[in-house]
Write an enzyme that holds these catalytic residues in place. Structure first.
Site, PDB file in Angstrom:
ATOM      1  N   THR A 138      38.500 -53.662  28.902  1.00  0.00           N
ATOM      2  CA  THR A 138      38.316 -52.701  27.806  1.00  0.00           C
ATOM      3  C   THR A 138      38.292 -53.434  26.468  1.00  0.00           C
ATOM      4  O   THR A 138      39.017 -54.393  26.273  1.00  0.00           O
ATOM      5  CB  THR A 138      39.475 -51.686  27.792  1.00  0.00           C
ATOM      6  OG1 THR A 138      39.556 -51.076  29.074  1.00  0.00           O
ATOM      7  CG2 THR A 138      39.272 -50.612  26.743  1.00  0.00           C
TER       8      THR A 138
ATOM      9  N   GLY B 260      38.452 -43.453  32.953  1.00  0.00           N
ATOM     10  CA  GLY B 260      39.737 -43.720  32.295  1.00  0.00           C
ATOM     11  C   GLY B 260      39.798 -42.999  30.972  1.00  0.00           C
ATOM     12  O   GLY B 260      39.136 -41.983  30.758  1.00  0.00           O
ATOM     13  N   ASP B 261      40.550 -43.551  30.039  1.00  0.00           N
ATOM     14  CA  ASP B 261      40.760 -42.901  28.733  1.00  0.00           C
ATOM     15  C   ASP B 261      39.737 -43.333  27.687  1.00  0.00           C
ATOM     16  O   ASP B 261      39.615 -42.708  26.635  1.00  0.00           O
ATOM     17  CB  ASP B 261      42.166 -43.238  28.222  1.00  0.00           C
ATOM     18  CG  ASP B 261      42.330 -44.756  28.004  1.00  0.00           C
ATOM     19  OD1 ASP B 261      42.023 -45.522  28.934  1.00  0.00           O
ATOM     20  OD2 ASP B 261      42.713 -45.167  26.898  1.00  0.00           O
TER      21      ASP B 261
ATOM     22  N   THR C 240      43.974 -49.586  25.086  1.00  0.00           N
ATOM     23  CA  THR C 240      43.599 -50.374  26.258  1.00  0.00           C
ATOM     24  C   THR C 240      44.792 -50.431  27.207  1.00  0.00           C
ATOM     25  O   THR C 240      45.932 -50.477  26.768  1.00  0.00           O
ATOM     26  CB  THR C 240      43.181 -51.807  25.875  1.00  0.00           C
ATOM     27  OG1 THR C 240      42.960 -52.561  27.081  1.00  0.00           O
ATOM     28  CG2 THR C 240      44.233 -52.517  25.041  1.00  0.00           C
TER      29      THR C 240
END
Lengths: 173, 134
Positions: free
Chosen positions: B1, B31-32, B52
């Protein structure tokens, strides 16, 4: 005097100092400096913060050392599903793409979503169609592949577990 | 990330995050990083944040917005808000990773509870600085 500031990250994880060779540390340092310089060049000339973060992240996406764009990790099938987002603090506008394949710079696609204004988030094949419509560069899966990620993927496949990109031996179930 | 946060000379903030996700992820797991409020957030009145780490925890804890909210509702500084979220709340809930943050005064926060975080920063008139570990 008007000021500007920029910070970047290239990922976090459980990699330990002894697991990074001096050569790799040097290469990472160069990759980080190049990205900050790309964003700083925009800010220094009075450019806006959205453009600055986009250019800094594009620089990181194009560097094979970081898990984004070129050098991204492989998914279970051995392909590359990418995600990115961008947000403007002045207007609250935002753009995001998820599960998108073959787009060279996902953050540039996220910015196109922000500029388009009709959506906040696009995913999958539709996001790729949107990239084509906006004239963004599409690349084959091979563009993203690096030997290091291939090795990580093979190790993770053996255990059937998922792995954060900056992990030496640590695996997450 | 990877991610970036910026403050421009008009005083505007922005944030961006990009990732390939987790190695060997299945079922098109996300993911986010693409989720506004979890992995990325920017608001001129509070801060710009890019996260991250292990995305599931950043999603569940809406990390980026939580830091901004503590500044907004709790009148806390960026650094204090980031420390509370990343070094206390996330750790208590098993989340590993970090954030980069920036506020409208140009204060930078580089907070992580993992062994390291690749990071670099610059302010107008200053030199570029980089770091990996503490």
């Amino acid at each position: 005097m008007k000021q500007f500031a920029l910070a970047i990250h290239g990922g976090a994880g459980t990699l330990l100092p002894e697991e990074i060779t001096p050569e790799k540390q040097q290469a990472i340092d160069e990759g980080l400096r190049a990205a900050v310089s790309a964003g700083e060049a925009i800010l220094k000339n009075g450019g806006n913060a959205v453009e600055a973060v986009k250019m800094a992240v594009i620089s990181l996406e194009n560097c094979p050392l970081f898990n984004a764009g070129k050098g991204a990790v492989l998914d279970h099938e051995g392909s590359f599903e990418l995600e990115a987002s961008i947000m403007c603090g002045e207007t609250g506008e935002a753009g995001a793409v998820a599960g998108v394949r073959n787009v060279k710079n996902p953050v540039a696609l996220a910015e196109e979503v922000l500029k388009d204004g009709r959506f906040v988030m696009l995913h999958g094949e539709g996001a790729k169609d949107f990239a084509t419509e906006k004239g963004l560069e599409l690349v084959e899966d091979e563009y993203f592949l690096t030997a290091g990620r291939q090795k990580q993927w093979e190790a993770a496949r053996e255990t059937g577990e998922m792995l954060v990109d900056h992990d030496g031996e640590r695996k997450f179930g | 990330t990877v991610g970036a946060v910026a403050l421009d000379m008009d005083g505007n903030l922005a944030a961006a995050t990009s990732t390939g996700g987790l190695v060997n992820k299945q079922y098109s797991r996300l993911g986010d990083s693409a989720v506004i409020g979890a992995g990325t957030y920017a608001d001129n009145d509070t801060c710009a944040i890019s996260c991250t780490g292990y995305g599931e925890y950043f999603l569940r804890n809406v990390v980026a917005f939580d830091i901004a909210a503590r500044m907004d509702y709790g009148a806390k500084s960026l650094e204090k808000s980031a420390q509370e979220v990343v070094m206390k709340k996330l750790v208590e809930r098993g989340g590993e990773g970090g954030i980069i943050g920036l506020d409208g005064e140009g204060n930078i926060a580089l907070v992580f509870n993992s062994a390291g975080m690749y990071r670099a920063w610059v302010k107008s008139g200053g030199e570029i600085q980089t770091a990996i570990f503490e």
